[in-house]
Scaffold this motif. Structure first.
Motif, PDB file in Angstrom:
ATOM      1  N   VAL A  75       0.844  -1.198   0.000  1.00 32.34           N
ATOM      2  CA  VAL A  75       0.000   0.000   0.000  1.00 32.34           C
ATOM      3  C   VAL A  75       0.879   1.248   0.000  1.00 32.34           C
ATOM      4  O   VAL A  75       1.750   1.401   0.856  1.00 32.34           O
ATOM      5  CB  VAL A  75      -0.917   0.017   1.238  1.00 32.34           C
ATOM      6  CG1 VAL A  75      -1.688   1.325   1.330  1.00 32.34           C
ATOM      7  CG2 VAL A  75      -1.885  -1.168   1.197  1.00 32.34           C
ATOM      8  N   ASP A  76       0.649   2.132  -0.980  1.00 37.63           N
ATOM      9  CA  ASP A  76       1.327   3.425  -0.978  1.00 37.63           C
ATOM     10  C   ASP A  76       0.314   4.507  -0.612  1.00 37.63           C
ATOM     11  O   ASP A  76      -0.857   4.229  -0.341  1.00 37.63           O
ATOM     12  CB  ASP A  76       2.015   3.711  -2.322  1.00 37.63           C
ATOM     13  CG  ASP A  76       1.055   3.708  -3.504  1.00 37.63           C
ATOM     14  OD1 ASP A  76      -0.176   3.810  -3.296  1.00 37.63           O
ATOM     15  OD2 ASP A  76       1.534   3.608  -4.651  1.00 37.63           O
TER      16      ASP A  76
ATOM     17  N   GLN B  85      -7.049   6.948  -1.798  1.00 36.41           N
ATOM     18  CA  GLN B  85      -8.081   6.839  -2.827  1.00 36.41           C
ATOM     19  C   GLN B  85      -8.830   5.518  -2.808  1.00 36.41           C
ATOM     20  O   GLN B  85     -10.027   5.484  -3.105  1.00 36.41           O
ATOM     21  CB  GLN B  85      -7.451   7.061  -4.212  1.00 36.41           C
ATOM     22  CG  GLN B  85      -6.861   8.459  -4.391  1.00 36.41           C
ATOM     23  CD  GLN B  85      -6.251   8.645  -5.772  1.00 36.41           C
ATOM     24  OE1 GLN B  85      -6.510   7.882  -6.702  1.00 36.41           O
ATOM     25  NE2 GLN B  85      -5.415   9.660  -5.920  1.00 36.41           N
ATOM     26  N   GLU B  86      -8.171   4.430  -2.500  1.00 34.62           N
ATOM     27  CA  GLU B  86      -8.820   3.120  -2.545  1.00 34.62           C
ATOM     28  C   GLU B  86      -9.303   2.646  -1.169  1.00 34.62           C
ATOM     29  O   GLU B  86     -10.368   2.041  -1.063  1.00 34.62           O
ATOM     30  CB  GLU B  86      -7.874   2.092  -3.161  1.00 34.62           C
ATOM     31  CG  GLU B  86      -7.490   2.424  -4.609  1.00 34.62           C
ATOM     32  CD  GLU B  86      -6.598   1.371  -5.227  1.00 34.62           C
ATOM     33  OE1 GLU B  86      -6.497   0.259  -4.672  1.00 34.62           O
ATOM     34  OE2 GLU B  86      -5.989   1.665  -6.274  1.00 34.62           O
ATOM     35  N   MET B  87      -8.509   2.927  -0.136  1.00 33.02           N
ATOM     36  CA  MET B  87      -8.891   2.502   1.205  1.00 33.02           C
ATOM     37  C   MET B  87      -9.714   3.567   1.929  1.00 33.02           C
ATOM     38  O   MET B  87     -10.343   3.285   2.950  1.00 33.02           O
ATOM     39  CB  MET B  87      -7.642   2.150   2.012  1.00 33.02           C
ATOM     40  CG  MET B  87      -6.854   0.987   1.425  1.00 33.02           C
ATOM     41  SD  MET B  87      -5.256   0.691   2.257  1.00 33.02           S
ATOM     42  CE  MET B  87      -5.821   0.097   3.852  1.00 33.02           C
ATOM     43  N   GLY B  88      -9.705   4.797   1.398  1.00 29.13           N
ATOM     44  CA  GLY B  88     -10.511   5.867   1.973  1.00 29.13           C
ATOM     45  C   GLY B  88     -10.051   6.339   3.329  1.00 29.13           C
ATOM     46  O   GLY B  88     -10.853   6.826   4.134  1.00 29.13           O
TER      47      GLY B  88
ATOM     48  N   SER C  54       6.172  -1.712   7.543  1.00 28.35           N
ATOM     49  CA  SER C  54       7.232  -1.480   6.567  1.00 28.35           C
ATOM     50  C   SER C  54       8.454  -0.893   7.252  1.00 28.35           C
ATOM     51  O   SER C  54       8.343  -0.233   8.300  1.00 28.35           O
ATOM     52  CB  SER C  54       6.735  -0.540   5.457  1.00 28.35           C
ATOM     53  OG  SER C  54       7.278   0.743   5.577  1.00 28.35           O
ATOM     54  N   PRO C  55       9.642  -1.108   6.691  1.00 30.23           N
ATOM     55  CA  PRO C  55      10.847  -0.560   7.315  1.00 30.23           C
ATOM     56  C   PRO C  55      10.847   0.959   7.395  1.00 30.23           C
ATOM     57  O   PRO C  55      11.551   1.534   8.221  1.00 30.23           O
ATOM     58  CB  PRO C  55      11.976  -1.073   6.412  1.00 30.23           C
ATOM     59  CG  PRO C  55      11.327  -1.477   5.139  1.00 30.23           C
ATOM     60  CD  PRO C  55       9.950  -1.923   5.505  1.00 30.23           C
ATOM     61  N   ARG C  56      10.028   1.602   6.584  1.00 28.41           N
ATOM     62  CA  ARG C  56       9.982   3.063   6.612  1.00 28.41           C
ATOM     63  C   ARG C  56       9.326   3.601   7.887  1.00 28.41           C
ATOM     64  O   ARG C  56       9.487   4.777   8.213  1.00 28.41           O
ATOM     65  CB  ARG C  56       9.248   3.589   5.375  1.00 28.41           C
ATOM     66  CG  ARG C  56       9.994   3.315   4.081  1.00 28.41           C
ATOM     67  CD  ARG C  56       9.325   3.955   2.895  1.00 28.41           C
ATOM     68  NE  ARG C  56      10.069   3.694   1.676  1.00 28.41           N
ATOM     69  CZ  ARG C  56      11.100   4.419   1.245  1.00 28.41           C
ATOM     70  NH1 ARG C  56      11.499   5.459   1.938  1.00 28.41           N
ATOM     71  NH2 ARG C  56      11.726   4.112   0.126  1.00 28.41           N
TER      72      ARG C  56
ATOM     73  N   GLN D 123       6.076  -4.677  -3.988  1.00 28.84           N
ATOM     74  CA  GLN D 123       6.278  -3.950  -2.740  1.00 28.84           C
ATOM     75  C   GLN D 123       6.506  -2.465  -3.046  1.00 28.84           C
ATOM     76  O   GLN D 123       7.205  -2.116  -3.992  1.00 28.84           O
ATOM     77  CB  GLN D 123       7.497  -4.500  -1.980  1.00 28.84           C
ATOM     78  CG  GLN D 123       7.399  -5.991  -1.668  1.00 28.84           C
ATOM     79  CD  GLN D 123       6.544  -6.282  -0.453  1.00 28.84           C
ATOM     80  OE1 GLN D 123       5.762  -5.454  -0.028  1.00 28.84           O
ATOM     81  NE2 GLN D 123       6.694  -7.467   0.103  1.00 28.84           N
ATOM     82  N   LYS D 124       5.911  -1.599  -2.226  1.00 28.96           N
ATOM     83  CA  LYS D 124       6.028  -0.157  -2.453  1.00 28.96           C
ATOM     84  C   LYS D 124       6.953   0.511  -1.438  1.00 28.96           C
ATOM     85  O   LYS D 124       7.826   1.275  -1.801  1.00 28.96           O
ATOM     86  CB  LYS D 124       4.634   0.497  -2.365  1.00 28.96           C
ATOM     87  CG  LYS D 124       3.602  -0.058  -3.372  1.00 28.96           C
ATOM     88  CD  LYS D 124       3.933   0.307  -4.791  1.00 28.96           C
ATOM     89  CE  LYS D 124       2.729   0.104  -5.722  1.00 28.96           C
ATOM     90  NZ  LYS D 124       2.160  -1.234  -5.716  1.00 28.96           N
TER      91      LYS D 124
END
Length: 245
Positions: free
Chosen positions: A132-133, A139-142, A169-171, A201-202
């Motif tokens: 997920v980015d 937009q998609e998950m709202g 995520s590592p970020r 992966q994003k």
């Protein structure tokens, strides 16, 4: 350096994203010298069944049972109790399921492990998937706000619910570490060495970067299992991890 390599091995989780127990066991035997934990996800568990967990553990490694439980509290509690009985070392739920659901899972595994006289598995909550980015998130998950803020909120909720850590995520690792402390386990997928492709992966980092951010465990799949020489790929990743430990 040998001690650092061993420490890196305990932090490396190899994702067994294959469709049969036979394939999984071949990889486990090849890679057990280089990884202390192997991840059994939906594809393998649904095709090979619960017995595959026991078969992998017979190779002297730990199993992360990555089924991402997400349902009403009673259902998650009953499911987690069954999974704990298989001997899994790490089990996960979705943090989005809320406090009561997470607590039901955590309590169930503790009770089941105590009844069996075995160590309780780590209970981990999934935050935001690494596929997920920000665009998908909005937009998609709202969902409003930044991914990092949602991950931090869910990590704190997870800790307050009495679980052992999160998948993120590592970020987001450094944010979680600061908010939840040094004992809180952080499992980081989305690990891609500089010499591999990112795939679907994003939000990704290299193994060295993720360890440097404070990750407890790294999940690596295709860069190792999709390699022409999986043991050599795993060794290369261990070396990179060890250099920053």
């Amino acid at each position: 350096m040998e001690n650092k390599i061993q420490a890196a091995r305990e932090k490396l989780i190899v994702a067994l994203d294959v469709a049969s127990a036979a394939e999984a066991l071949v990889l486990t035997r090849q890679l057990a010298p280089y990884a202390g934990v192997f991840k059994v996800g939906m594809q393998l568990f649904y095709s090979a069944g619960p017995e595959v967990v026991r078969q992998i553990k017979e190779q002297g490694v730990k199993v992360f049972l990555d089924l991402k439980l997400h349902d009403i509290p009673n259902t998650v509690g009953q499911a987690a109790k069954v999974l704990a009985g298989l001997g899994a070392d790490i089990i996960n739920v979705h943090a989005a399921g809320g406090t009561a659901m997470m607590q039901a899972g955590a309590q169930a595994v503790k009770e089941r492990a105590a009844a069996l006289g075995i160590p309780a598995p780590l209970m981990i909550a999934v935050t935001v998937l690494t596929s997920v980015d920000q665009r998908i998130f909005h937009q998609e998950m709202g969902l409003a706000g930044e991914i990092e803020d949602r991950v931090k909120t869910w990590a704190i909720l997870t800790k307050e619910a009495g679980l052992d850590g999160v998948v993120a995520s590592p970020r987001e690792t450094s944010i979680i570490r600061q908010a939840c402390g040094k004992e809180f386990a952080i499992i980081t997928p989305g690990i891609r060495p500089a010499w591999s492709v990112s795939g679907d992966q994003k939000r990704i980092m290299t193994p060295a970067e993720a360890i440097g951010q404070g990750a407890s465990y790294l999940v690596v799949g295709r860069p190792i299992t999709g390699s022409d020489n999986p043991p050599a790929a795993a060794q290369k990743i261990l070396q990179e991890m060890a250099e920053v430990l």
